[in-house]
Design a protein around this motif. Structure first.
Motif, PDB file in Angstrom:
ATOM      1  N   SER A  89     -10.983  -0.257  -8.493  1.00  0.00           N
ATOM      2  CA  SER A  89     -10.644   1.164  -8.592  1.00  0.00           C
ATOM      3  C   SER A  89     -11.307   1.980  -7.461  1.00  0.00           C
ATOM      4  O   SER A  89     -10.703   2.934  -6.962  1.00  0.00           O
ATOM      5  CB  SER A  89     -10.968   1.717  -9.972  1.00  0.00           C
ATOM      6  N   LEU A 129      -6.751  -4.843  -6.686  1.00  0.00           N
ATOM      7  CA  LEU A 129      -7.464  -3.765  -5.996  1.00  0.00           C
ATOM      8  C   LEU A 129      -8.487  -3.158  -6.956  1.00  0.00           C
ATOM      9  O   LEU A 129      -8.135  -2.796  -8.078  1.00  0.00           O
ATOM     10  CB  LEU A 129      -6.429  -2.705  -5.572  1.00  0.00           C
ATOM     11  N   VAL A 162      -7.392  -8.901  -1.915  1.00  0.00           N
ATOM     12  CA  VAL A 162      -6.751  -8.045  -2.917  1.00  0.00           C
ATOM     13  C   VAL A 162      -5.657  -8.815  -3.659  1.00  0.00           C
ATOM     14  O   VAL A 162      -5.472  -8.668  -4.863  1.00  0.00           O
ATOM     15  CB  VAL A 162      -6.174  -6.771  -2.236  1.00  0.00           C
ATOM     16  N   PHE A 212       0.816  -1.207   0.000  1.00  0.00           N
ATOM     17  CA  PHE A 212       0.000   0.000   0.000  1.00  0.00           C
ATOM     18  C   PHE A 212       0.855   1.265   0.000  1.00  0.00           C
ATOM     19  O   PHE A 212       0.510   2.246  -0.650  1.00  0.00           O
ATOM     20  CB  PHE A 212      -0.986  -0.012   1.180  1.00  0.00           C
ATOM     21  N   GLU A 228       1.351   7.295  -6.572  1.00  0.00           N
ATOM     22  CA  GLU A 228       0.230   8.127  -7.020  1.00  0.00           C
ATOM     23  C   GLU A 228       0.217   9.525  -6.418  1.00  0.00           C
ATOM     24  O   GLU A 228      -0.362  10.434  -7.003  1.00  0.00           O
ATOM     25  CB  GLU A 228      -1.107   7.449  -6.673  1.00  0.00           C
ATOM     26  N   LEU A 257       1.999   1.950  -3.546  1.00  0.00           N
ATOM     27  CA  LEU A 257       0.893   2.472  -4.360  1.00  0.00           C
ATOM     28  C   LEU A 257       0.687   3.965  -4.056  1.00  0.00           C
ATOM     29  O   LEU A 257       0.614   4.805  -4.965  1.00  0.00           O
ATOM     30  CB  LEU A 257      -0.395   1.692  -4.036  1.00  0.00           C
ATOM     31  N   GLU A 306     -11.783   0.974  -4.442  1.00  0.00           N
ATOM     32  CA  GLU A 306     -10.967   0.725  -3.241  1.00  0.00           C
ATOM     33  C   GLU A 306      -9.658   1.509  -3.329  1.00  0.00           C
ATOM     34  O   GLU A 306      -9.198   2.105  -2.353  1.00  0.00           O
ATOM     35  CB  GLU A 306     -10.666  -0.770  -3.117  1.00  0.00           C
ATOM     36  N   ARG A 307      -9.091   1.512  -4.532  1.00  0.00           N
ATOM     37  CA  ARG A 307      -7.833   2.227  -4.752  1.00  0.00           C
ATOM     38  C   ARG A 307      -8.029   3.719  -4.450  1.00  0.00           C
ATOM     39  O   ARG A 307      -7.234   4.341  -3.725  1.00  0.00           O
ATOM     40  CB  ARG A 307      -7.405   2.016  -6.203  1.00  0.00           C
ATOM     41  N   ASP A 308      -9.122   4.308  -4.978  1.00  0.00           N
ATOM     42  CA  ASP A 308      -9.384   5.736  -4.750  1.00  0.00           C
ATOM     43  C   ASP A 308      -9.550   6.017  -3.257  1.00  0.00           C
ATOM     44  O   ASP A 308      -9.087   7.028  -2.749  1.00  0.00           O
ATOM     45  CB  ASP A 308     -10.653   6.175  -5.490  1.00  0.00           C
TER      46      ASP A 308
END
Ligand SMILES: C[S@@+](CC[C@H](N)C(=O)[O-])C[C@H]1O[C@@H](n2cnc3c(N)ncnc32)[C@H](O)[C@@H]1O
Length: 284
Positions: free
Chosen positions: A62, A60, A55, A12, A19, A15, A64-66
């Motif tokens: 999208s 993941l 996951v 995490f 980003e 990631l 959840e990612r956001d």
């Protein structure tokens, strides 16, 4: 130190760093742990490990990612945070800014829930009452849709307005509203405060389209969470969209030391601000 397995932290945190350039390491991993626990709970998992297991098998989603990226950010803000900065804006920057007819371009680059841009707009409205009229355009951006939504609505709780907003300003610039399902009143910024303001999603580490040049950029309390190389890149790009002699305002615990040679540090009262030199040394 986070108590969940380091492979989860690693997945995490990389990631999030990719980003947003926000860094989570073993020292502040516990903060991420708390935030991931909320994500796991929202999606109905017993704990982070159960979420992580799923996951790993399906990737993941999208949404959840956001949510992970959104919760990874610290949105702490308040009205007139670090009041000396607003004293500089009111007493030094605006009175000296060009002619009354030209447009002063302002960018709040990590606007969070909006208290910072509204503090600037209220300051400009108060100056107008004193006959110091400046036409302005204010761009307020943040990478999180969640905080931008509140900023755009301009609606604040009692707790939020009690943090930094003087009572006469509350009365003058806000209307009391009751939201459905709530027993406590909230406070909504009056329509004229929204004039000449644009709220927009903007990730500071992604390309920026058609912005600037700005006379002043507020980029407060966001670079503090980034690694040195990301900070340098963002600052070089901020410099490239400022007018020569334009100002960059950082948070109280931030500085350009070792990050840029394109600015002169200036002290006004208790405020420390950065004035762009006419010849830039760094290219964005
Ligand atoms: C601590 S708040 C600061 C708010 C305001 N500038 C202040 O000083 O009160 C930091 C804000 O930066 C935003 N942020 C974090 N990383 C970002 C990025 N890469 N691009 C744009 N905004 C970002 C977060 O969503 C958060 O709302």
């Amino acid at each position: 130190m986070a108590s969940f397995p380091s492979e989860i932290l690693k997945y995490f945190s990389s990631l999030i760093e990719k980003e947003t350039a926000i860094q989570y390491t073993s020292t502040n991993g516990h903060l991420l742990e708390n935030r991931l626990r909320d994500v796991a709970k929202t999606w109905g998992y017993a704990d982070i490990e159960a979420f992580w297991k799923e996951v790993q098998t399906r990737g993941l989603r999208s949404v959840e990612r956001d949510m992970v990226l959104d919760l990874a950010t610290n949105n702490e803000t308040s009205f007139f945070r670090d009041p000396e900065v607003f004293d500089f804006f009111r007493n030094e920057f605006i009175p000296k800014s060009t002619s009354a007819n030209s447009i002063v371009k302002i960018w709040c680059a990590a606007t969070s829930t909006g208290q910072e841009p509204y503090s600037l707009m209220m300051t400009l409205a108060q100056l107008k009452d004193l006959g110091i009229v400046r036409n302005y355009d204010l761009l307020a951006t943040d990478f999180s849709d969640r905080v931008l939504k509140q900023a755009q609505a301009g609606i604040y709780s009692q707790l939020e307005v009690h943090r930094g907003l003087p009572a006469p300003m509350l009365v003058r610039f806000f209307d009391q509203v009751m939201e459905s399902g709530s027993t406590l009143p909230k406070f909504k910024a009056k329509a004229d405060l929204f004039r000449n303001v644009t709220f927009r999603r903007q990730n500071l580490i992604e390309p920026w389209a058609n912005q600037g040049p700005f006379d002043i950029i507020f980029c407060r309390n966001v670079l503090i969470y980034q690694d040195v190389e990301s900070k340098k890149r963002v600052i070089a790009r901020l410099a490239s969209v400022l007018v020569p002699g334009g100002y960059l305002v950082l948070g109280g615990a931030e500085s350009l030391l070792g990050l840029s040679a394109d600015f002169d540090m200036q002290i006004y009262g208790k405020a420390c601000v950065y004035k762009l030199k006419s010849q830039l040394k760094t290219s964005p």
